[in-house]
Structure formats: C-alpha cells, structure tokens
Design a protein around this motif. Structure first.
Motif, PDB file in Angstrom:
ATOM      1  N   LYS A  13      -6.467  18.822  20.188  1.00 49.04           N
ATOM      2  CA  LYS A  13      -5.932  18.119  21.354  1.00 49.04           C
ATOM      3  C   LYS A  13      -6.631  16.781  21.601  1.00 49.04           C
ATOM      4  O   LYS A  13      -6.481  16.191  22.672  1.00 49.04           O
ATOM      5  N   GLY A  14      -7.428  16.368  20.601  1.00 53.21           N
ATOM      6  CA  GLY A  14      -8.078  15.065  20.752  1.00 53.21           C
ATOM      7  C   GLY A  14      -9.478  15.132  21.337  1.00 53.21           C
ATOM      8  O   GLY A  14      -9.979  14.138  21.850  1.00 53.21           O
ATOM      9  N   LYS A  15     -10.139  16.283  21.225  1.00 52.86           N
ATOM     10  CA  LYS A  15     -11.505  16.385  21.748  1.00 52.86           C
ATOM     11  C   LYS A  15     -12.434  15.430  21.006  1.00 52.86           C
ATOM     12  O   LYS A  15     -13.157  14.651  21.617  1.00 52.86           O
ATOM     13  N   SER A  16     -12.370  15.512  19.679  1.00 58.12           N
ATOM     14  CA  SER A  16     -13.260  14.643  18.892  1.00 58.12           C
ATOM     15  C   SER A  16     -12.886  13.174  19.078  1.00 58.12           C
ATOM     16  O   SER A  16     -13.752  12.290  19.021  1.00 58.12           O
ATOM     17  N   SER A  17     -11.604  12.913  19.306  1.00 57.07           N
ATOM     18  CA  SER A  17     -11.176  11.525  19.530  1.00 57.07           C
ATOM     19  C   SER A  17     -11.799  10.990  20.810  1.00 57.07           C
ATOM     20  O   SER A  17     -12.265   9.850  20.857  1.00 57.07           O
ATOM     21  N   GLY A  35      -8.515  22.652  13.783  1.00 62.12           N
ATOM     22  CA  GLY A  35      -9.753  23.298  13.312  1.00 62.12           C
ATOM     23  C   GLY A  35     -10.670  22.363  12.558  1.00 62.12           C
ATOM     24  O   GLY A  35     -11.501  22.791  11.764  1.00 62.12           O
ATOM     25  N   THR A  36     -10.546  21.064  12.816  1.00 65.90           N
ATOM     26  CA  THR A  36     -11.395  20.084  12.128  1.00 65.90           C
ATOM     27  C   THR A  36     -12.862  20.250  12.530  1.00 65.90           C
ATOM     28  O   THR A  36     -13.755  20.244  11.689  1.00 65.90           O
ATOM     29  N   THR A  37     -13.096  20.418  13.811  1.00 64.42           N
ATOM     30  CA  THR A  37     -14.474  20.600  14.272  1.00 64.42           C
ATOM     31  C   THR A  37     -14.786  22.091  14.268  1.00 64.42           C
ATOM     32  O   THR A  37     -14.197  22.863  15.018  1.00 64.42           O
ATOM     33  N   ASN A 146      -5.017  13.815  27.782  1.00 61.70           N
ATOM     34  CA  ASN A 146      -4.916  12.821  26.711  1.00 61.70           C
ATOM     35  C   ASN A 146      -3.447  12.752  26.273  1.00 61.70           C
ATOM     36  O   ASN A 146      -2.941  13.687  25.666  1.00 61.70           O
TER      37      ASN A 146
END
Ligand SMILES: Nc1nc2c(ncn2[C@@H]2O[C@H](COP(=O)(O)OP(=O)(O)OP(=O)(O)O)[C@@H](O)[C@H]2O)c(=O)[nH]1
Ligand SMILES: [Mg+2]
Length: 451
Positions: A13-17, A35-37, A146
């Motif tokens: 949902k754009g957390k890392s963004s 599941g990237t992070t 976001n």
C-alpha cells in the motif's frame, strides 16, 4: 527522547514509498510485488542536528487471527497493551505470525504509529482487524491515505479511519509536497507531548536544510558555468608542425573533459538532494560534431531572437562585438542602435565555438591550445541543462525508482518569469562568462532561477 515512527498497514500500500519520501532516502526497496518488505528496517534519519527513527515494516498477514489471539489474552480494556506485549514475546506467535510480531515490536518499544492505506481502493471490513490491533497497543497514531492511482475512495476511507485514528491525512508518496510532510511531523508534536520540542526543532531543521540545499545548488551551478566557460587544454610541442598534429588528440581530450565536468556537477547536485540511485539520461552536451552547427545549440540554449534580446538587455556592444557586427552584417548597421549592434554580434559570435590555437613559446617551442568555448549561447546551454535536472529533483520524491530521460527545458521562459532587473543581471553575467570574464556574486544572480 528521540521520536520514532512505525509505518504499518496492508501489504503493498506504499509503506516503503512513504518511508522513502519522508526520510529522503532512495535506497529503500519498493516494488509492485506484494511482500517486498520482509523484515523491519530501522532508519536513523538525521536532519541538521535533529534525529528520529523511522521503521519500514512488512504488511499485516493474518490480522483476524492475531486479533483473536489477543482477545483470548485480555479480558478488559486495561489488559490490551499487555496482551500485545505478550503476543510479541510469545515464541509460538513469533513462529506463526512473524510479520505481525515484527511490525508491532517497534510500537511496543515506544514508536508512534503511521497507518498507511490506499485511497484508490475501496474501504473494506477486512482492514478493521488490523486497525483494532493498532488501537490495542495504546500508542499515538495517525492514518495516512496514500492515493496510489486516484483519490476515488478517499472520502469513505476518511469516514472509516476517523473511527480509529485521531488524525487522518491524505499524503501522496509520489508527490514531493514538502510542507505537507512537515505538517505530518508537526501533528505528532500535538499527540505526543514529550516529543513536542524535538519535533519542533526537527521541522525547523528540515526547513534550514532545504535552504542550505538551495544555496549549495546555486553554488554548484555557478562553479560549473565558470569552469566550463573558461576551460581550455594545452600541450607543448617542439615544432609548429607537431603542434598542428596534436589537434585531434587535444580536441578529443577537451570535449571529453567538458562532458566529464558537467556529469560530475550533475551528480553532485543529485547527492545534494540525497539522490544516490537516480539515473538520468541526458543527451550529451552538444560538442565536437556540431562544432559549427549553431542551430544544435538552440535546443538547449536560446534561439536567435532570444539571444539577440538577451544581448541587448546585457548591453553587450563591446569593441570586439562591434567589429564582428560590422564584418558580418554591415548592411544592417545603419538601421541599428548601439545596443542592437551588440545583439546582432551575439548571434554572429555564436558561430565560433571552441578555438584551436598554436602559440610560440619564449623558449623556442610551441604550444597547442583548445578552448575555451566562444559561443554566446554556451552558458545558456549549460545553465539550462543544470536547471532541468534541478527541477526534476524537486518534482519527484525519493519513492520514484524509474530512470528519467531529460527533455530540453525552456530556459527563455524561466528567465522571462523573473523581474526585469533579475533578467538583466542574468544576461549580463552569462554574457561575461561567454567572454571568460569574472562575475561577482554569480550564485546570488542565478538563485532566482532555482526557486
Ligand atoms: N502511482 C503511485 N504509485 C505508488 C504510490 N505509492 C506506492 N506506489 C506504488 O505501489 C507499489 C507498492 O509500493 P511499496 O512502497 O513497495 O508498498 P509497501 O506497502 O511497502 O509494500 P510491501 O513492502 O510489499 O508490503 C509500488 O509499485 C509503488 O511504486 C503513489 O503514491 N502513487
Ligand atoms: Mg515495503
């Protein structure tokens, strides 16, 4: 006490963004794949003398089951935070719900919660379990919507989120809205009283840092202009013949060095704004093959009419310029006033780009020289190319990952937007640079173009 923020939410949902944008850090993994992070990453963010921690976390995987576990371990409301604490320390839970354990740990250690949702997707009851878990932690929290693809569902999200969070804001991870970023940090100073002073200083430090970046960018831009406009290479030779033979090698070195210099300053500008993985593709500085093709320079610099006006504003009727004008366009001479004579010659002068000279030395040897660039348009070309990159840096956030192909910006328009006095100072400065003259206070003259 160092403020800390834990960025949590559904997967993808754009957390890392948001972490990248807030921390101004482009080294964080972001991708379209869910599941990237996988692990919690703690960023120690320093801005001036201020410091805070930002946690990038994996998304909730099994919130409903986690909430059921918690409910089974807390009978009354005052036991809820303790139940969360037991959950993260329980070895079975660590095995069964690794993502939830990881993302809740920083919160239980005192981090404030930043809950991220996507405003382009509809709200659904399946988010309620995770919001409920976050409420159980008892920590200060804020929800950020976001709008990844659109703002279509922002309103319904607001309705739902205000049930769980005191503060709900829309924050687009991809658009660099510096003031909005500071507003979010400021909001935490109200919900976490003990952070009030630290956050106020942090916000001030963010602003100071922006100011510093602007000043240093103007400094870099000035230095690059001075170096490129005055650059020349030379090589000693024993005879005139040998000096002449050196020409191709000297020319190659000259153009190569010029391009290298420009590249280094563009990279320095990116680092200044904390971009380390931002690849730009910019057409090579038009040198060498276009040595006498002045039209090539128009794309990045000024066109004939604009250059004429610029020279007129700079009052560029020097003795040498006058000679050129007489030689090149004696027919026009009667019709033109002093300022315009300089102006006409600016274009004529543009046909000379880099000079090659052979000079006798007092000791009996010779020297070949290449450069500096004589073209009146050249400083405009260099300036425009730098500004195009500066603009791109300001328009994106550290959440962007794609390479950027640079298009020619419209420098003439940028200059025309300034007031007349500033325009004149810029044209005068660039005119002097094209004649390898020094310019006093060049960074200050150029700064309005960066704002
Ligand atoms: N257009 C647009 N895309 C966004 C925005 N925020 C995130 N994205 C994209 O959404 C995808 C997921 O972004 P991430 O930041 O990796 O999301 P995440 O929540 O950290 O994902 P996980 O680590 O997998 O849980 C990426 O392809 C981003 O480029 C936004 O504001 N606008
Ligand atoms: Mg992530």
């Amino acid at each position: 006490m160092i403020p800390a923020f834990d960025v949590v939410g559904h997967p993808n949902k754009g957390k890392s963004s948001i972490v990248s944008t807030v921390a101004q850090n482009d080294s964080i993994s972001i991708s379209a794949a869910s599941g990237t992070t996988q692990d919690v990453q703690r960023l120690d963010v320093a801005v001036g003398d201020s410091r805070y921690f930002l946690y990038d976390t994996p998304g909730f995987q099994r919130p409903t089951r986690v909430l059921a576990w918690l409910a089974a371990h807390a009978e009354t409301a005052e036991q809820r935070a303790e139940a969360v604490r037991r959950f993260i320390n329980d070895s079975d839970c660590q095995r069964e719900f690794p993502e939830e354990v990881k993302l809740l740990t920083p919160i239980m250690e005192g981090a404030a919660i930043l809950y991220i949702v996507d405003g382009s997707r509809p709200y659904g009851a399946d988010y309620e379990a995770e919001m409920e878990i976050l409420r159980w932690t008892g920590q200060a929290s804020m929800a950020l919507i976001n709008p990844i693809e659109s703002e279509a569902h922002v309103d319904e999200w607001k309705q739902a989120l205000t049930q769980y969070f005191k503060i709900v804001r829309v924050f687009n991870a991809m658009q660099a809205d510096f003031e909005k970023l500071l507003a979010i940090l400021e909001a935490f100073s109200h919900i976490r009283e003990e952070w009030c002073d630290a956050i106020n200083s942090l916000v001030q430090d963010y602003r100071r840092d922006r100011g510093r970046q602007g000043r240093e960018a103007a400094g870099l831009m000035s230095e690059l202009l001075i170096r490129l406009c005055s650059y020349q290479v030379s090589q000693k030779a024993l005879s005139q013949e040998q000096a002449k033979q050196l020409r191709p090698a000297l020319e190659a070195k000259y153009f190569n060095d010029m391009r290298g210099l420009e590249h280094d300053y563009h990279e320095a500008l990116k680092s200044l704004y904390y971009y380390h993985a931002f690849h730009t593709e910019i057409e090579e500085l038009p040198l060498q093959d276009n040595l006498f093709d002045t039209e090539q320079w128009v794309a990045w610099g000024l066109n004939r009419r604009q250059l004429t006006m610029a020279a007129a504003m700079a009052g560029a009727a020097t003795g040498a310029a006058l000679d050129l004008a007489v030689a090149g366009s004696s027919l026009m001479l009667g019709a033109l006033g002093g300022g315009l004579i300089g102006a006409t010659s600016a274009w004529l002068g543009a046909s000379q780009i880099a000079e090659f000279r052979i000079q006798g030395l007092p000791v009996g040897g010779f020297e070949s020289r290449q450069g500096p660039v004589q073209n009146r348009n050249f400083p405009y070309v260099v300036l425009n190319r730098f500004l195009v990159i500066a603009d791109a840096l300001k328009q994106r956030t550290h959440a962007h990952r794609e390479q950027l192909v640079m298009k020619e910006g419209d420098l003439a328009q940028k200059i025309e937007r300034l007031d007349k006095r500033q325009q004149q100072l810029i044209h005068r400065a660039l005119n002097r640079l094209s004649r390898q003259r020094s310019v006093e206070g060049l960074p200050a003259v150029l700064t309005p173009l960066l704002l």
